[in-house]
Scaffold this motif. Structure first.
Motif, PDB file in Angstrom:
ATOM      1  N   ASP A 267       0.548  -0.945  -0.107  1.00  0.00           N
ATOM      2  CA  ASP A 267       0.141  -0.248   0.340  1.00  0.00           C
ATOM      3  C   ASP A 267       0.623   1.212   0.053  1.00  0.00           C
ATOM      4  OD1 ASP A 267      -2.201  -1.680  -0.156  1.00  0.00           O
ATOM      5  OD2 ASP A 267      -2.720  -1.418   1.939  1.00  0.00           O
ATOM      6  N   ALA A 268       1.760   1.190   0.760  1.00  0.00           N
ATOM      7  CA  ALA A 268       3.054   2.329   0.639  1.00  0.00           C
ATOM      8  C   ALA A 268       3.377   2.495  -0.350  1.00  0.00           C
ATOM      9  CB  ALA A 268       4.148   2.294   1.831  1.00  0.00           C
ATOM     10  N   MET A 269       3.738   1.800  -1.017  1.00  0.00           N
ATOM     11  CA  MET A 269       4.450   1.708  -2.553  1.00  0.00           C
ATOM     12  C   MET A 269       2.938   1.962  -3.253  1.00  0.00           C
ATOM     13  SD  MET A 269       6.406  -2.274  -3.260  1.00  0.00           S
ATOM     14  CE  MET A 269       7.428  -1.759  -4.474  1.00  0.00           C
ATOM     15  N   PHE A 270       2.142   1.821  -3.774  1.00  0.00           N
ATOM     16  CA  PHE A 270       1.257   2.168  -5.011  1.00  0.00           C
ATOM     17  C   PHE A 270       0.859   3.583  -4.560  1.00  0.00           C
ATOM     18  CE2 PHE A 270      -2.920   2.139  -7.233  1.00  0.00           C
ATOM     19  CZ  PHE A 270      -2.118   1.632  -7.966  1.00  0.00           C
ATOM     20  N   ASP A 271       1.356   4.214  -3.012  1.00  0.00           N
ATOM     21  CA  ASP A 271       0.772   5.548  -2.658  1.00  0.00           C
ATOM     22  C   ASP A 271       1.210   6.512  -3.043  1.00  0.00           C
ATOM     23  OD1 ASP A 271      -0.111   7.503  -1.373  1.00  0.00           O
ATOM     24  OD2 ASP A 271      -0.152   7.404   0.054  1.00  0.00           O
ATOM     25  N   LEU A 272       2.712   5.765  -3.384  1.00  0.00           N
ATOM     26  CA  LEU A 272       4.391   7.113  -3.410  1.00  0.00           C
ATOM     27  C   LEU A 272       4.320   6.833  -5.123  1.00  0.00           C
ATOM     28  CD1 LEU A 272       6.720   8.038  -2.812  1.00  0.00           C
ATOM     29  CD2 LEU A 272       7.972   6.028  -2.090  1.00  0.00           C
ATOM     30  N   LEU A 273       4.590   5.844  -5.487  1.00  0.00           N
ATOM     31  CA  LEU A 273       4.762   5.859  -7.455  1.00  0.00           C
ATOM     32  C   LEU A 273       3.294   6.231  -7.960  1.00  0.00           C
ATOM     33  CD1 LEU A 273       5.356   1.622  -7.048  1.00  0.00           C
ATOM     34  CD2 LEU A 273       7.470   3.451  -8.057  1.00  0.00           C
ATOM     35  N   THR A 274       2.086   6.659  -7.183  1.00  0.00           N
ATOM     36  CA  THR A 274       1.388   7.051  -8.173  1.00  0.00           C
ATOM     37  C   THR A 274       1.875   8.641  -8.281  1.00  0.00           C
ATOM     38  OG1 THR A 274      -0.249   6.867  -6.157  1.00  0.00           O
ATOM     39  CG2 THR A 274      -0.210   4.689  -8.715  1.00  0.00           C
ATOM     40  N   HIS A 275       2.014   9.428  -6.772  1.00  0.00           N
ATOM     41  CA  HIS A 275       2.066  10.255  -6.718  1.00  0.00           C
ATOM     42  C   HIS A 275       3.187  11.191  -6.618  1.00  0.00           C
ATOM     43  CE1 HIS A 275      -1.726   9.519  -4.962  1.00  0.00           C
ATOM     44  NE2 HIS A 275      -2.078  10.669  -4.781  1.00  0.00           N
ATOM     45  N   LYS A 276       4.520  10.394  -6.724  1.00  0.00           N
ATOM     46  CA  LYS A 276       5.608  10.941  -6.691  1.00  0.00           C
ATOM     47  C   LYS A 276       6.376  10.615  -8.043  1.00  0.00           C
ATOM     48  CE  LYS A 276       5.923  13.465  -3.014  1.00  0.00           C
ATOM     49  NZ  LYS A 276       6.016  14.858  -2.766  1.00  0.00           N
ATOM     50  N   GLU A 277       7.591  11.067  -7.870  1.00  0.00           N
ATOM     51  CA  GLU A 277       8.503  10.226  -9.925  1.00  0.00           C
ATOM     52  C   GLU A 277       9.651  10.424  -8.752  1.00  0.00           C
ATOM     53  OE1 GLU A 277       7.426  12.435 -12.878  1.00  0.00           O
ATOM     54  OE2 GLU A 277       5.925  11.843 -12.799  1.00  0.00           O
ATOM     55  N   ASP A 278       9.776  11.137  -8.116  1.00  0.00           N
ATOM     56  CA  ASP A 278      11.819  11.863  -7.563  1.00  0.00           C
ATOM     57  C   ASP A 278      11.857  10.994  -5.891  1.00  0.00           C
ATOM     58  OD1 ASP A 278      14.058  12.358  -6.601  1.00  0.00           O
ATOM     59  OD2 ASP A 278      13.737  14.273  -6.367  1.00  0.00           O
ATOM     60  N   TYR A 279      12.144  10.089  -5.958  1.00  0.00           N
ATOM     61  CA  TYR A 279      12.554   9.416  -4.986  1.00  0.00           C
ATOM     62  C   TYR A 279      14.042   9.603  -3.475  1.00  0.00           C
ATOM     63  CZ  TYR A 279       8.292   7.125  -6.961  1.00  0.00           C
ATOM     64  OH  TYR A 279       7.295   7.285  -7.896  1.00  0.00           O
ATOM     65  N   ASP A 280      13.820  10.798  -3.033  1.00  0.00           N
ATOM     66  CA  ASP A 280      15.214  10.915  -2.112  1.00  0.00           C
ATOM     67  C   ASP A 280      14.944  10.601  -1.080  1.00  0.00           C
ATOM     68  OD1 ASP A 280      13.027  12.819  -1.176  1.00  0.00           O
ATOM     69  OD2 ASP A 280      14.873  13.916  -1.660  1.00  0.00           O
ATOM     70  N   ARG A 281      15.914  10.649  -0.294  1.00  0.00           N
ATOM     71  CA  ARG A 281      15.838   9.858   1.131  1.00  0.00           C
ATOM     72  C   ARG A 281      15.004  10.521   1.785  1.00  0.00           C
ATOM     73  NH1 ARG A 281      20.975  10.356   5.754  1.00  0.00           N
ATOM     74  NH2 ARG A 281      19.889   9.566   7.727  1.00  0.00           N
ATOM     75  N   GLU A 282      14.572  11.625   1.623  1.00  0.00           N
ATOM     76  CA  GLU A 282      13.135  11.747   2.118  1.00  0.00           C
ATOM     77  C   GLU A 282      11.717  11.888   2.221  1.00  0.00           C
ATOM     78  OE1 GLU A 282      15.723  14.523   1.328  1.00  0.00           O
ATOM     79  OE2 GLU A 282      17.318  14.674   2.762  1.00  0.00           O
ATOM     80  N   THR A 283      11.716  12.045   0.892  1.00  0.00           N
ATOM     81  CA  THR A 283      10.822  11.412   0.909  1.00  0.00           C
ATOM     82  C   THR A 283      10.476  10.321   0.971  1.00  0.00           C
ATOM     83  OG1 THR A 283      10.945  13.215  -1.836  1.00  0.00           O
ATOM     84  CG2 THR A 283       9.223  11.140  -1.738  1.00  0.00           C
ATOM     85  N   LEU A 284      11.344   8.951   0.824  1.00  0.00           N
ATOM     86  CA  LEU A 284      11.002   7.805   1.585  1.00  0.00           C
ATOM     87  C   LEU A 284      10.629   7.682   2.947  1.00  0.00           C
ATOM     88  CD1 LEU A 284      14.196   6.481  -0.987  1.00  0.00           C
ATOM     89  CD2 LEU A 284      11.922   5.608  -0.982  1.00  0.00           C
ATOM     90  N   GLU A 285      11.533   8.562   3.555  1.00  0.00           N
ATOM     91  CA  GLU A 285      10.867   8.641   5.468  1.00  0.00           C
ATOM     92  C   GLU A 285       9.771   8.608   5.277  1.00  0.00           C
ATOM     93  OE1 GLU A 285      16.082   9.447   6.599  1.00  0.00           O
ATOM     94  OE2 GLU A 285      14.539  10.367   6.340  1.00  0.00           O
ATOM     95  N   GLU A 286       9.141  10.380   4.438  1.00  0.00           N
ATOM     96  CA  GLU A 286       8.021  10.780   5.024  1.00  0.00           C
ATOM     97  C   GLU A 286       6.855   9.208   4.897  1.00  0.00           C
ATOM     98  OE1 GLU A 286       4.924  13.528   2.317  1.00  0.00           O
ATOM     99  OE2 GLU A 286       6.807  13.637   1.712  1.00  0.00           O
ATOM    100  N   TYR A 287       6.755   8.464   3.820  1.00  0.00           N
ATOM    101  CA  TYR A 287       5.966   7.343   3.092  1.00  0.00           C
ATOM    102  C   TYR A 287       6.330   6.665   4.055  1.00  0.00           C
ATOM    103  CZ  TYR A 287       4.298   9.964  -0.811  1.00  0.00           C
ATOM    104  OH  TYR A 287       3.597  10.749  -1.749  1.00  0.00           O
ATOM    105  N   ALA A 288       7.800   5.526   4.499  1.00  0.00           N
ATOM    106  CA  ALA A 288       7.339   4.872   5.320  1.00  0.00           C
ATOM    107  C   ALA A 288       6.973   4.498   6.284  1.00  0.00           C
ATOM    108  CB  ALA A 288       9.016   4.769   5.703  1.00  0.00           C
ATOM    109  N   LEU A 289       7.527   6.482   6.967  1.00  0.00           N
ATOM    110  CA  LEU A 289       5.914   6.814   8.238  1.00  0.00           C
ATOM    111  C   LEU A 289       5.202   6.815   8.286  1.00  0.00           C
ATOM    112  CD1 LEU A 289       8.714  10.127   9.622  1.00  0.00           C
ATOM    113  CD2 LEU A 289       8.889   7.693  11.058  1.00  0.00           C
ATOM    114  N   LYS A 290       4.702   7.416   7.266  1.00  0.00           N
ATOM    115  CA  LYS A 290       3.036   7.218   7.192  1.00  0.00           C
ATOM    116  C   LYS A 290       2.828   5.553   7.251  1.00  0.00           C
ATOM    117  CE  LYS A 290      -0.266   8.621   3.286  1.00  0.00           C
ATOM    118  NZ  LYS A 290      -0.452   9.449   2.362  1.00  0.00           N
TER     119      LYS A 290
END
Length: 611
Positions: A267-290
């Motif tokens: 679910d985390a992956m699908f959310d990220l992949l359909t809303h962002k295109e640049d996955y830096d450390r801060e973005t990955l941490e944001e979704y991992a915490l979510k």
């Protein structure tokens, strides 16, 4: 509708995974697979002559909800499920305990309608991912076709772009020596993206040894996004750096992000992949915490859906860290490898494909497990005795090191020790002792693995590190190992500002005679370069002292006082830097000059900010 092929195993591992991350099992992936294969073959031999262990089957699933008026095309391009390793003799599924070899079988009965309904639901869930990926690739490829080089070409830069593109098209390796300022990053990234858009590859890996150059690569792709490119990129960060916990213990009892990770990660992956295109450390941490998932494992899963993966050399070349999901045996080459600062890869390759064993480590573990496992203690002592024999040979040679031709006795002891270490880890509850044993287990495992790789490009020698005796299996020439890794890609572009002499680097980095070499001219005006030689100073260790530090501080002051501007001064060590800095500030404290100084206590973020 495209033809999508997936094995039953890959489908199950992706959609039906559940539960926790748990590193408390001692079996690493390679040894577990080898042991599982051995038990599988043993069971097959016991089943009799009429038993057929595996029958390859396949099933074609057509998503009729998407066919509409394109029925013929859809029927010609279905989704194919490769159902390898299917049991067909009617026996129940069996599970084998890898230690006791005891087999347990489970019988379950289902109505066909139940299975059909379950399978249809599974396929609909998978089609969500298929649709997302295929729709994305259409958008990506269309944007690539309309993308142009984001700058006016510098002198010689267009030729570099052409050389990189032709290298990819011909599935070769290119060794590119290009001075600073040529624009190597954009000159390698741009043609690689163009090649992906034309179907020459599916993705690119930008591999480097330095964090700062990963950021440069990411910024380059972002620049092209601002000009209309649709391209998903990720920066992979080391587990120790991205872990949310103060102490990295990857099991559900110690880490809340490990507990139930696989229940939430898709679910985390699908959310990220359909809303962002640049996955830096801060973005990955944001979704991992979510979603309360492990950021490191989350990032590795997200990388499967990315067009560019920016990461350390380890993820391709290190035998224990490399991304098996991309580079497992049997996978077709689909990636372009862009290898930045390639001159660093020679020493890194030697390090990754070498192994050390410390005699003191054996004794340390023997003390730690005293009274806990008599068999393990005996095997540790046996290994220690073999190391003692080698150390005596070194002592008798009266040299600082000794090359050994035969270490078969030690290897036999190490293999027996490896088996017992695994047994101890699988039966011992988590504790500080278990952590020590686990670390040593990896040391022995790596030693045995490297020994299997050894050929005439290796030497075995012993030496003393302070008072400790060390045995080293040293990879003198890593070219074979590095070349084998690069064969897992469509093409490799190795570039650096310091790749001379190029034939030396080409030979050690796995180049072949038919691979290409290119030298790029500097874009800087050489008439504006000043080279100055300072007399009477040296950085030689034996001649360092206060007089030298003061002389060097004086030279620095002369240079920076001559003309306003920004200056960078480089030192051979932090202690040397500190001594010169102290001399400079004492002598020239009244100067209106702003000084920035790096120190060895900086965090990674502080180093990035400093640079």
């Amino acid at each position: 509708m495209r033809n999508v092929q997936i094995s039953v195993r890959a489908l199950v591992e992706f959609l039906l995974r559940e539960g926790d991350i748990d590193n408390r099992m001692a079996h690493d992936a390679v040894s577990a697979m080898q042991e599982g294969g051995r038990l599988h073959r043993k069971i097959q031999r016991s089943m009799g002559g009429n038993y057929r262990s595996e029958v390859p089957l396949s099933y074609t699933y057509i998503d009729r909800s998407r066919i509409s008026d394109m029925i013929e095309d859809a029927l010609e391009n279905p989704m194919n499920i490769d159902m390898t390793s299917v049991t067909v003799d009617g026996r129940a599924d069996g599970y084998v305990n890898m230690d006791t070899e005891q087999i347990k079988r489970f019988n379950q009965t289902y109505f066909f309608a139940e299975l059909e309904q379950w399978f249809e639901a599974l396929m609909k869930e998978y089609m969500k991912w298929v649709d997302m990926e295929q729709d994305w690739k259409i958008k990506r490829d269309e944007s690539i076709k309309s993308s142009s080089f984001p700058y006016d070409y510098r002198e010689g830069q267009k030729e570099l772009v052409t050389h990189v593109y032709h290298t990819i098209v011909h599935s070769k390796k290119l060794f590119l020596e290009a001075p600073t300022g040529v624009g190597k990053t954009i000159a390698t990234v741009f043609p690689s993206i163009k090649a992906i858009g034309e179907g020459k590859a599916q993705r690119m890996f930008y591999l480097t040894a330095k964090t700062i150059t990963r950021t440069v690569a990411s910024d380059t792709i972002e620049l092209m996004r601002k000009n209309g490119l649709r391209f998903k990129s990720i920066i992979l960060t080391a587990k120790d750096k991205i872990c949310f916990m103060e102490e990295r213990v990857c099991n559900p009892e110690a880490c809340p992000y490990a507990k139930g990770h696989f229940d939430r990660v898709n679910d985390a992956m699908f959310d990220l992949l359909t809303h962002k295109e640049d996955y830096d450390r801060e973005t990955l941490e944001e979704y991992a915490l979510k979603y309360n998932v492990c950021p490191f494992e989350f990032a590795l899963d997200v990388s499967l859906f990315c067009d560019a993966i920016i990461c350390d050399y380890n993820y391709l070349f290190d035998p224990h860290v490399s991304l098996k999901r991309f580079f497992a045996e049997g996978k077709q080459p689909e990636s372009i490898f862009l290898i930045d600062e390639a001159h660093n890869l020679v020493d890194r390759g030697r390090s990754m494909y070498s192994a050390d064993l410390y005699k003191e480590h054996i004794l340390k573990i023997k003390r730690a497990v005293k009274g806990m496992d008599a068999t393990l203690s005996r095997r540790l002592e046996s290994c220690n005795k073999e190391m003692l024999k080698l150390r005596r040979e070194l002592d008798e040679s009266h040299n600082s090191y000794k090359i050994f031709e035969d270490i078969s006795g030690l290897l036999r002891s190490a293999e027996r020790l490896y088996d017992r270490l695994m047994h101890f880890l699988e039966n011992e509850q988590p504790s500080s002792v278990r952590e020590e044993v686990l670390e040593f287990y990896f040391e022995i495992s790596h030693l045995l693995y490297i020994y299997e790789l050894m050929d005439d490009k290796y030497i075995i020698y012993g030496f003393k590190n302070r008072d400790e005796f060390v045995l080293r299996l040293f990879c003198v020439d890593p070219s074979g190992n590095l070349s084998e890794c690069m064969r897992k890609g469509v093409s490799s572009i190795l570039f650096s500002a310091t790749l001379l002499p190029i034939q030396y680097y080409k030979s050690l980095l796995g180049g072949e005679e038919t691979d290409y070499e290119v030298y790029a001219n500097s874009t800087f005006d050489l008439s504006k370069r000043g080279l100055y030689l300072a007399e009477g100073v040296t950085t030689r260790y034996t001649e360092r002292g206060q007089a030298q530090y003061e002389k060097i501080a004086g030279y620095i002051h002369e240079i920076v006082s001559a003309r306003n501007g920004r200056y960078m001064v480089f030192f051979p060590s932090y202690s040397f830097l500190d001594n010169v800095f102290e001399s400079y500030t004492k002598r020239y404290s009244d100067d209106d000059i702003r000084l920035l100084i790096q120190n060895d206590r900086m965090s990674e973020k502080e180093r990035e900010d400093f640079l």
